[in-house]
Design an enzyme around this catalytic site. Sequence first.
Site, PDB file in Angstrom:
ATOM      1  N   ASP A 197     -10.209  44.737  -1.843  1.00 15.03           N
ATOM      2  CA  ASP A 197     -10.470  46.066  -1.311  1.00 15.03           C
ATOM      3  C   ASP A 197     -11.788  46.514  -1.941  1.00 15.03           C
ATOM      4  O   ASP A 197     -12.225  45.956  -2.958  1.00 15.03           O
ATOM      5  CB  ASP A 197      -9.308  46.992  -1.692  1.00 15.03           C
ATOM      6  CG  ASP A 197      -9.571  48.433  -1.312  1.00 15.03           C
ATOM      7  OD1 ASP A 197      -9.997  48.678  -0.168  1.00 15.03           O
ATOM      8  OD2 ASP A 197      -9.377  49.306  -2.173  1.00 15.03           O
ATOM      9  N   ASP A 199     -13.219  50.342  -2.097  1.00 10.24           N
ATOM     10  CA  ASP A 199     -13.223  51.645  -2.771  1.00 10.24           C
ATOM     11  C   ASP A 199     -12.173  51.689  -3.872  1.00 10.24           C
ATOM     12  O   ASP A 199     -10.998  51.357  -3.653  1.00 10.24           O
ATOM     13  CB  ASP A 199     -12.976  52.766  -1.761  1.00 10.24           C
ATOM     14  CG  ASP A 199     -14.100  52.881  -0.739  1.00 10.24           C
ATOM     15  OD1 ASP A 199     -14.359  53.991  -0.272  1.00 10.24           O
ATOM     16  OD2 ASP A 199     -14.716  51.850  -0.416  1.00 10.24           O
ATOM     17  N   GLU A 206     -14.101  56.578  -4.461  1.00  9.75           N
ATOM     18  CA  GLU A 206     -13.984  56.438  -3.007  1.00  9.75           C
ATOM     19  C   GLU A 206     -15.308  56.851  -2.370  1.00  9.75           C
ATOM     20  O   GLU A 206     -15.779  57.973  -2.547  1.00  9.75           O
ATOM     21  CB  GLU A 206     -12.852  57.321  -2.483  1.00  9.75           C
ATOM     22  CG  GLU A 206     -11.480  56.960  -3.030  1.00  9.75           C
ATOM     23  CD  GLU A 206     -10.950  55.658  -2.446  1.00  9.75           C
ATOM     24  OE1 GLU A 206     -11.182  55.406  -1.248  1.00  9.75           O
ATOM     25  OE2 GLU A 206     -10.307  54.896  -3.196  1.00  9.75           O
ATOM     26  N   ARG A 242     -10.797  62.787   7.961  1.00 10.70           N
ATOM     27  CA  ARG A 242     -11.865  62.877   6.970  1.00 10.70           C
ATOM     28  C   ARG A 242     -13.238  62.687   7.613  1.00 10.70           C
ATOM     29  O   ARG A 242     -14.194  63.413   7.306  1.00 10.70           O
ATOM     30  CB  ARG A 242     -11.646  61.839   5.866  1.00 10.70           C
ATOM     31  CG  ARG A 242     -10.515  62.199   4.921  1.00 10.70           C
ATOM     32  CD  ARG A 242     -10.250  61.094   3.903  1.00 10.70           C
ATOM     33  NE  ARG A 242      -9.636  59.928   4.527  1.00 10.70           N
ATOM     34  CZ  ARG A 242      -9.413  58.785   3.896  1.00 10.70           C
ATOM     35  NH1 ARG A 242      -9.790  58.639   2.631  1.00 10.70           N
ATOM     36  NH2 ARG A 242      -8.838  57.771   4.519  1.00 10.70           N
ATOM     37  N   SER A 285     -11.743  46.030   3.676  1.00  7.95           N
ATOM     38  CA  SER A 285     -11.687  47.414   3.201  1.00  7.95           C
ATOM     39  C   SER A 285     -11.470  48.408   4.328  1.00  7.95           C
ATOM     40  O   SER A 285     -11.948  48.219   5.453  1.00  7.95           O
ATOM     41  CB  SER A 285     -13.012  47.733   2.476  1.00  7.95           C
ATOM     42  OG  SER A 285     -13.105  49.096   2.157  1.00  7.95           O
ATOM     43  N   GLY A 286     -10.781  49.475   3.977  1.00  9.93           N
ATOM     44  CA  GLY A 286     -10.671  50.619   4.876  1.00  9.93           C
ATOM     45  C   GLY A 286     -11.867  51.541   4.731  1.00  9.93           C
ATOM     46  O   GLY A 286     -11.913  52.611   5.330  1.00  9.93           O
ATOM     47  N   LYS A 330      -5.739  44.809   7.618  1.00 10.65           N
ATOM     48  CA  LYS A 330      -6.148  44.087   6.414  1.00 10.65           C
ATOM     49  C   LYS A 330      -5.376  42.775   6.285  1.00 10.65           C
ATOM     50  O   LYS A 330      -5.953  41.724   5.993  1.00 10.65           O
ATOM     51  CB  LYS A 330      -5.922  44.951   5.163  1.00 10.65           C
ATOM     52  CG  LYS A 330      -6.941  46.053   4.973  1.00 10.65           C
ATOM     53  CD  LYS A 330      -6.756  46.719   3.607  1.00 10.65           C
ATOM     54  CE  LYS A 330      -7.855  47.719   3.342  1.00 10.65           C
ATOM     55  NZ  LYS A 330      -7.835  48.235   1.963  1.00 10.65           N
ATOM     56  N   ASP A 353      -5.999  48.693  -4.591  1.00 10.67           N
ATOM     57  CA  ASP A 353      -5.445  49.791  -5.388  1.00 10.67           C
ATOM     58  C   ASP A 353      -4.582  50.758  -4.597  1.00 10.67           C
ATOM     59  O   ASP A 353      -3.871  51.581  -5.190  1.00 10.67           O
ATOM     60  CB  ASP A 353      -6.585  50.587  -6.043  1.00 10.67           C
ATOM     61  CG  ASP A 353      -7.344  51.418  -5.011  1.00 10.67           C
ATOM     62  OD1 ASP A 353      -7.339  52.664  -5.113  1.00 10.67           O
ATOM     63  OD2 ASP A 353      -7.938  50.834  -4.088  1.00 10.67           O
ATOM     64  N   ASN A 356      -2.267  51.210   1.339  1.00 15.02           N
ATOM     65  CA  ASN A 356      -2.657  50.454   2.526  1.00 15.02           C
ATOM     66  C   ASN A 356      -3.094  49.028   2.183  1.00 15.02           C
ATOM     67  O   ASN A 356      -3.384  48.229   3.070  1.00 15.02           O
ATOM     68  CB  ASN A 356      -3.775  51.167   3.291  1.00 15.02           C
ATOM     69  CG  ASN A 356      -5.066  51.255   2.495  1.00 15.02           C
ATOM     70  OD1 ASN A 356      -5.049  51.398   1.279  1.00 15.02           O
ATOM     71  ND2 ASN A 356      -6.188  51.183   3.183  1.00 15.02           N
TER      72      ASN A 356
END
Length: 406
Positions: A197, A199, A206, A242, A285-286, A330, A353, A356
Amino acid sequence: MQDIVLIRISGEDRPGLLAGLCEAMAQNDVEILDVGQSVIYDSLNLGMLIRIPPEAEHAPVLKDILFKTHELGVSCKLTPISKEHYAQWADTQGRRRHIVTLLGRRIVAAQVQALAEILTRHGLNIEVVTRLSHPASLHAAANQPARACVELKVSGAPADPAALKREFLAVAGGLGVDIAFQEDNAFRRNRRLVAFDMDSTLVAGELIDELAREAGKAEEVAAITAAAMRGELDFKASLRKRLSLLKGLPEACLPEVAARIPLNEGAERLIATLKSLGYTIAIISGGFTYFGNHLKEMLGVDYVFANELEIRDGQLTGEVVGEIVDAERKAFLLKTIAAQEKISLQQVVAVGDGANDLPMLNLAGLGIAFHAKPKVKEGARQAISTLGLDSILYLLGLRDQDAPTA
């Protein structure tokens, strides 16, 4: 008659001890059934299980061994082993084995005691203990983060793995260490792909929160991010919410944000070591592809999969291009990369972390929750909360001297 004898030698370590001992046995065609050695602070402990063939005379062989060890200046104890007892011992060598890794800024007796007591309660026997970290420095530099690690090879299998994990987490949280528990098999010794991941895993913080700070929406976005990481909000919905707050943010701020976000401790050392050993490295990554590609160039990452920010007329539109990379995506991408690289999922390491990340972490042979929330640590098979990313090298069985200096 064939005689089986256990030889136990202790004393000051020096070159030539093993050669000298074997010289005393070689002329009688002595067979070595098992051998093990450890050295702590130049103090040697050597064990050897031998079988004296029937054509050799028992007493002269043992006499030669005792004479040679006296000549070498070490202590020697000889213990006869019955064939029945040897057969029982040999049968146990096929038992499952696990690797337990104890990590922390320093290792103290209370931590080892607690760990050993847990292993005993669960019927696991410690066979080998090895230090993977450099010896602790008495004059460590203030800017050099301390790290300590010992690896234990244990035999047996826990009857209740879930209970074992709960006890490990309780001890880890209370004594400031991390404990990893892995089956000692061929896959553990042959990992080939590591997926991160981004962030709060590869980088500190983040990145969407940093973009929100540029847009003057820091508090609103941070609150949504925190809830999403705790698993309280659907990731896709939270991301769209967001991003909508970032509509109109100038594209020109992206390189400024990328330049000021630090890597997490140990990231460069970890990836440099993995690349030198031929590992494939991926970011799944998201977060956003802009920052993933920045890390790809900086660190030599092989794959980047993340969300692409939609930009028109030099401004963020508050939308993403294409499919959002959420938890299920993912996991799918991890499987896709492994298949493309012709790598078994058991040879994959995944690090993250957030909630998700859990499907990806639990799909990999070695899934690690890195400085994660309690819910994520409980859901992942392994967790690291005390050290930097380069401590993952210890879970791969690598020693400090195997990696570049931090």
